[in-house]
Design an enzyme around this catalytic site. Structure first.
Site, PDB file in Angstrom:
ATOM      1  N   GLY A 182       0.819  -1.216   0.000  1.00 20.84           N
ATOM      2  CA  GLY A 182       0.000   0.000   0.000  1.00 20.84           C
ATOM      3  C   GLY A 182       0.845   1.255   0.000  1.00 20.84           C
TER       4      GLY A 182
ATOM      5  N   ASN B 262       1.416   3.267  -2.255  1.00 19.25           N
ATOM      6  CA  ASN B 262       0.995   4.233  -3.271  1.00 19.25           C
ATOM      7  C   ASN B 262       0.137   5.361  -2.715  1.00 19.25           C
ATOM      8  OD1 ASN B 262      -0.929   1.797  -3.172  1.00 19.25           O
ATOM      9  ND2 ASN B 262      -2.215   3.386  -4.082  1.00 19.25           N
TER      10      ASN B 262
ATOM     11  N   GLY C 195      -1.750   7.408   1.137  1.00 18.89           N
ATOM     12  CA  GLY C 195      -1.937   7.503   2.573  1.00 18.89           C
ATOM     13  C   GLY C 195      -0.660   7.361   3.369  1.00 18.89           C
ATOM     14  N   ILE C 196      -0.766   6.722   4.519  1.00 19.10           N
ATOM     15  CA  ILE C 196       0.390   6.534   5.388  1.00 19.10           C
ATOM     16  C   ILE C 196       1.472   5.731   4.676  1.00 19.10           C
ATOM     17  CG2 ILE C 196       1.174   5.407   7.515  1.00 19.10           C
ATOM     18  CD1 ILE C 196      -1.551   6.173   8.727  1.00 19.10           C
ATOM     19  N   GLY C 197       1.067   4.751   3.880  1.00 17.76           N
ATOM     20  CA  GLY C 197       2.044   3.936   3.164  1.00 17.76           C
ATOM     21  C   GLY C 197       2.923   4.756   2.250  1.00 17.76           C
TER      22      GLY C 197
ATOM     23  N   SER D  63      -3.724  -0.374  14.103  1.00 21.46           N
ATOM     24  CA  SER D  63      -4.560   0.824  14.161  1.00 21.46           C
ATOM     25  C   SER D  63      -4.965   1.085  15.604  1.00 21.46           C
ATOM     26  CB  SER D  63      -5.815   0.648  13.309  1.00 21.46           C
ATOM     27  OG  SER D  63      -6.736   1.699  13.515  1.00 21.46           O
TER      28      SER D  63
ATOM     29  N   TYR E  52     -13.637  -3.647  10.485  1.00 19.56           N
ATOM     30  CA  TYR E  52     -12.334  -3.062  10.156  1.00 19.56           C
ATOM     31  C   TYR E  52     -11.421  -3.085  11.381  1.00 19.56           C
ATOM     32  CZ  TYR E  52      -8.695   0.372   9.384  1.00 19.56           C
ATOM     33  OH  TYR E  52      -7.475   0.994   9.310  1.00 19.56           O
TER      34      TYR E  52
END
Length: 317
Positions: free
Chosen positions: A28, A30, A32-34, A157, A182
């Site tokens: 991930g 690409n 957000g946090i990633g 999270s 989630y």
């Protein structure tokens, strides 16, 4: 769990140690946090691989990192965690004899029903966020074991702190509530990261497994990285009051980046933000009491192994 690293250890998030000749994979990476994990790791001289199921988004992130980090060694990898049958091919496509760290960051979060499933028939958040990373770790383990001191960093999270796993309904077939599902999928990831380290230590492996969480990370407090992340002045202004307790995704990346780079970090630790575990520089957090339940972790491991057909601590042939 080891807790020998004091939370006051000196660590400058803006002056990271060099990591030349090392190879890191960020799932991930690409968005957000990633994305910010990848950008910050790229500044150390390491080669960073952006794992993403959408090539065009990965290429946009790659270009954004190269704009910010001159000379960045960054490349992309097609990676679909919702398709378990594709993960061995993705690991092979890394084209390397070793891997110094993988950051399990990618995830899907649904806000509304209906319940959805992966192509393997698993609830999509549990299947992607947890089972996908569980299986990927198994396929990556030969590369991780070939590195001198590799790390598996699992991004949990803060939402998982108030959740508890229902081992009888891990797939949320009986009671599906998107936000709760989630949170539980992220909790499953965190159990996995800690249990993985226990099992690695039992086998004498040199690979360490560390868990991190980003605290409260909001888009409105995140600096622009067009076209990956674009924040207007109005968006920033509306979100500014939340900055008292929360932070942007660039800062949410700090605990995972430290877990990858800091030589004093130990396996089995949990890293998060310093201020109320919601914002600030990364520090060592006490492992949450429910995460210390090794019986739950072991049962989850067994179920995950059966559902994926892979045991990350038994290197596949």
């Amino acid at each position: 769990m080891s807790s020998s690293v004091p939370s006051t250890s000196l660590w400058d998030v803006h002056r990271l140690p060099r990591a030349d000749d090392r190879l890191f994979l960020v799932t991930g990476g690409n968005a957000g946090i990633g994305y910010f994990i990848a950008e910050q790791l790229s500044a150390t001289g390491a080669t960073v691989v952006l794992g993403s199921r959408r090539q065009e988004k990965a290429e946009a992130a790659q270009a954004a990192i190269r704009d910010r980090v001159p000379g960045a060694r960054v490349r992309t990898l097609r990676l679909d965690l919702a398709d378990l049958s594709s993960l061995r091919k993705a690991a092979d496509a890394l084209g390397s004899a070793h891997l110094d760290a993988v950051v399990h960051n990618a995830g899907i979060a649904l806000d509304d029903p209906p319940r959805r499933e992966t192509r393997d028939g698993h609830e999509v958040m549990f299947g992607t966020n947890h089972l996908g990373h569980f299986a990927l770790t198994g396929w990556l383990m030969p590369l991780l074991s070939a590195a001198p001191a590799a790390r598996v960093v699992t991004m949990g999270s803060f939402a998982a702190k108030s959740e508890r796993l229902d081992l009888g309904d891990l797939q949320s077939r009986q009671d599906y509530r998107p936000k709760r599902t989630y949170g539980r999928s992220k909790l499953a990831q965190m159990y996995f990261g800690l249990e993985l380290d226990r099992r690695l230590r039992a086998t004498g492996s040199t690979v360490k497994s560390v868990v991190a969480h980003p605290g409260g990370a909001l888009d409105s407090l995140t600096p622009s990285r067009p076209p990956v992340q674009v924040r207007s002045f109005g968006t920033w202004l509306r979100g500014a009051p939340a900055g008292v307790l929360l932070q942007g995704k660039h800062a949410g990346a700090w605990p995972a980046v430290r877990a990858v780079l800091d030589p004093t970090v130990h396996g089995g630790q949990l890293w998060g933000p310093r201020v109320f575990s919601l914002r600030g520089r990364p520090r060592l957090d006490p492992v949450w009491p429910h995460l210390a339940d090794t019986a739950v972790a072991a049962e989850l491991w067994g179920v995950s192994r059966d559902l994926t057909g892979i045991d990350p601590c038994s290197i596949p042939e």
